[in-house]
Write a protein that holds these residues in place. Sequence first.
Motif, PDB file in Angstrom:
ATOM      1  N   ASN A   1       0.857  -1.353   0.156  1.00  0.00           N
ATOM      2  CA  ASN A   1      -0.021   0.089  -0.043  1.00  0.00           C
ATOM      3  C   ASN A   1       0.816   1.235  -0.123  1.00  0.00           C
TER       4      ASN A   1
ATOM      5  N   ALA B   1      -3.707  -1.977 -11.748  1.00  0.00           N
ATOM      6  CA  ALA B   1      -5.031  -2.225 -11.431  1.00  0.00           C
ATOM      7  C   ALA B   1      -5.101  -3.364 -10.639  1.00  0.00           C
ATOM      8  N   TYR B   2      -5.981  -3.390  -9.257  1.00  0.00           N
ATOM      9  CA  TYR B   2      -6.230  -4.390  -8.590  1.00  0.00           C
ATOM     10  C   TYR B   2      -7.413  -4.815  -8.239  1.00  0.00           C
TER      11      TYR B   2
ATOM     12  N   ARG C   1      -8.642   0.481 -11.617  1.00  0.00           N
ATOM     13  CA  ARG C   1      -7.322   1.012 -11.980  1.00  0.00           C
ATOM     14  C   ARG C   1      -6.981   2.113 -11.285  1.00  0.00           C
ATOM     15  N   HIS C   2      -5.472   2.299 -11.452  1.00  0.00           N
ATOM     16  CA  HIS C   2      -4.707   3.129 -10.421  1.00  0.00           C
ATOM     17  C   HIS C   2      -3.967   4.164 -11.593  1.00  0.00           C
ATOM     18  N   TRP C   3      -4.980   4.964 -12.305  1.00  0.00           N
ATOM     19  CA  TRP C   3      -4.575   6.104 -12.832  1.00  0.00           C
ATOM     20  C   TRP C   3      -5.340   6.981 -13.301  1.00  0.00           C
TER      21      TRP C   3
ATOM     22  N   PRO D   1      -6.846  -0.113  -2.958  1.00  0.00           N
ATOM     23  CA  PRO D   1      -7.691   0.378  -3.703  1.00  0.00           C
ATOM     24  C   PRO D   1      -8.119  -0.552  -4.931  1.00  0.00           C
TER      25      PRO D   1
ATOM     26  N   THR E   1       5.009  -1.022 -10.774  1.00  0.00           N
ATOM     27  CA  THR E   1       4.018  -0.038 -10.428  1.00  0.00           C
ATOM     28  C   THR E   1       2.582  -0.656 -10.968  1.00  0.00           C
TER      29      THR E   1
END
Length: 194
Positions: free
Chosen positions: A63, A96-97, A192-194, A189, A93
């Motif tokens: 995290n 997505a999770y 997607r992470h962007w 989270p 990096t």
Amino acid sequence: MHALQYEITLPADYDMGVIRHRVASKGHLLDRFPGLGFKAYLMRERGRTGSPVNQYAPFYLWNTAEGMNSFLWGPGFQGLVDDFGRPTVQNWTVLAYEEGGAVTSAPRSAVRRRQRIPEATRLPELARELAEEARTTARRAGAVSALTAIDPRTWEAVHFSLWDRETPDAVGDVFQVLHLSTPEREKLPHGRHW
């Protein structure tokens, strides 16, 4: 979020019971580690599920960078270095999770697939495709979780998933999960992470 993995490849005649004992006696030590989403204690045995090698290869989802750094520069990782030598630590990096329908189950296997990204690839489209693949994988029966991540130094994507069964519904290197530490999984989270 950062994904991290190191691989310790062991001799073909190595007693993998040593690794099982190591995890059984020390795996709980990261069950409350700050900044750690999860650590999957992974092992492959030569000749089992298509593995050509005996290998101990834990996979981490962090995290926080502070948590990851605290681990790498702390006594836990140093203990591994003292026992096996300093491994190359792969770091990606996370794009997505996603958690799957079996998220409350104890995972029995994990699948990791690496993907080289050709230079001509359009990165925005690729990122969307990788995020969608994580979501699609997480929707399969038996999926505990799935993620995709990128190493922009080598332009390699990694697809990683945890499964509640020994025979997962995914393609790649299959690992046995010996233990799963999840101190901050609820803080990861999703999407997607962007």
